[in-house]
Scaffold this active site. Sequence first.
Site, PDB file in Angstrom:
ATOM      1  N   HIS A   1      53.515  82.761  19.643  1.00  0.00           N
ATOM      2  CA  HIS A   1      54.230  81.914  18.694  1.00  0.00           C
ATOM      3  C   HIS A   1      54.399  80.528  19.322  1.00  0.00           C
ATOM      4  O   HIS A   1      54.232  80.358  20.535  1.00  0.00           O
ATOM      5  CB  HIS A   1      55.588  82.550  18.377  1.00  0.00           C
ATOM      6  CG  HIS A   1      56.340  81.883  17.266  1.00  0.00           C
ATOM      7  ND1 HIS A   1      55.757  81.536  16.068  1.00  0.00           N
ATOM      8  CD2 HIS A   1      57.643  81.497  17.163  1.00  0.00           C
ATOM      9  CE1 HIS A   1      56.666  80.968  15.288  1.00  0.00           C
ATOM     10  NE2 HIS A   1      57.816  80.929  15.930  1.00  0.00           N
TER      11      HIS A   1
ATOM     12  N   CYS B   1      52.398  78.334  12.948  1.00  0.00           N
ATOM     13  CA  CYS B   1      53.478  77.854  13.813  1.00  0.00           C
ATOM     14  C   CYS B   1      53.007  76.702  14.691  1.00  0.00           C
ATOM     15  O   CYS B   1      53.769  75.777  14.975  1.00  0.00           O
ATOM     16  CB  CYS B   1      53.970  78.996  14.697  1.00  0.00           C
ATOM     17  SG  CYS B   1      52.664  79.696  15.724  1.00  0.00           S
TER      18      CYS B   1
END
Length: 346
Positions: free
Chosen positions: A289, A154
């Site tokens: 994330h 990510c």
Amino acid sequence: MAFKLMQVCFLVSLILSICFSIALSRPLDNELIMQKRHIEWMTKHGRVYADMKEKNNRYAVFKSNVERIELLNSMPAGRTFKLAVNQFADLTNDEFRSMYTGYKGVSTLPSLGQTKTRAFRYQNVSSGSLPISVDWRTKGAVTPIKDQRSCGCCWAFSAVAAIEGAAQIKKGKLISLSEQQLVDCDTNDFGCDGGLMDTAFEHIKATGGLTTESNYPYKGEDGTCNSKKTNPKATSITGYEDVPANDENALMKAVAHQPVSVGIEGGGFDFQFYSSGVFTGECTTYLDHAVTAIGYGESTNGSKYWIIKNSWGTKWGESGYMRIQKDVKAKEGLCGLAMKASYPTL
Ligand SMILES: *[C@@H]1O[C@H](CO)[C@@H](O)[C@H](O)[C@H]1NC(C)=O
Ligand SMILES: *[C@@H]1O[C@H](CO)[C@@H](O)[C@H](O)[C@H]1NC(C)=O
């Protein structure tokens, strides 16, 4: 007499068996309906299991997720967003978190623990001068939604989206850039095992820039660096700056000027199954994330949100994007989105 008794017995047993089957049929039907839904879901998402054992295990996970999603969606007032049975529906939340996130907490990268304070070029922008809403998609500074698949990079997608935006704003041309170049070649970070945007920006600055997506396409797994494919560079950067931490107002100043990479806690159940609306779901500030803030706005009734670009394909969220509550009480921002924001400079 005996004949009569038999008749009565038969009648009684008939009635009993009808009663039983009525009593049983509801749960049985529900189970069958759920099994049918699982099979339809498998077809829709092209999921194939190795054997019956795996299928049964996955079915149990699917069922538990579906039931929880439906329970949460049925909750009345207070929920400003909806969940959906998406492509992650046969994964437990732990599996999901380990497969689809990939932001390395500072503790795992000790060298980055002491981030130098860099200038924040938007410090002196007056808040009053900022537009009420910004959406970099409408200005052509956002490439279509990408899909990291089950590779925890990510961080690469977040950094690349911020650079794509900055380059478009500066040069007027939107070019999709390579995440795989970072996954394979950025030794500051850990490819599919995670990384950070700031270290990615450092790598990109040091190595002269990023090539295009088509020149070094995404594979969704770790590979060896193909240095030939990293050229020609499509864009270089001069460096990056951090948005002052825990300050949504500072983040707003930055996002008004360019897309910004942000760390977020995106591994929770609500986040896994988010489908639409302004996200106000459960999450922590344990960043796991990375996404890119590409705008902000205000609903007709005055609720404020950030627009974030994710890298989980277009089936997640609002065609790959999320609106998430802005200006919350916690200074870290919802899900910690104001804790670790940064942007490249060109
Ligand atoms: C505005 O709309 C959101 C989402 O639909 C809702 O959660 C919120 O309560 C509303 N706020 C007001 C002030 O009506
Ligand atoms: C902001 O303004 C102060 C005071 O005028 C100045 O010292 C500082 O350099 C400015 N910061 C930036 C990033 O322009």
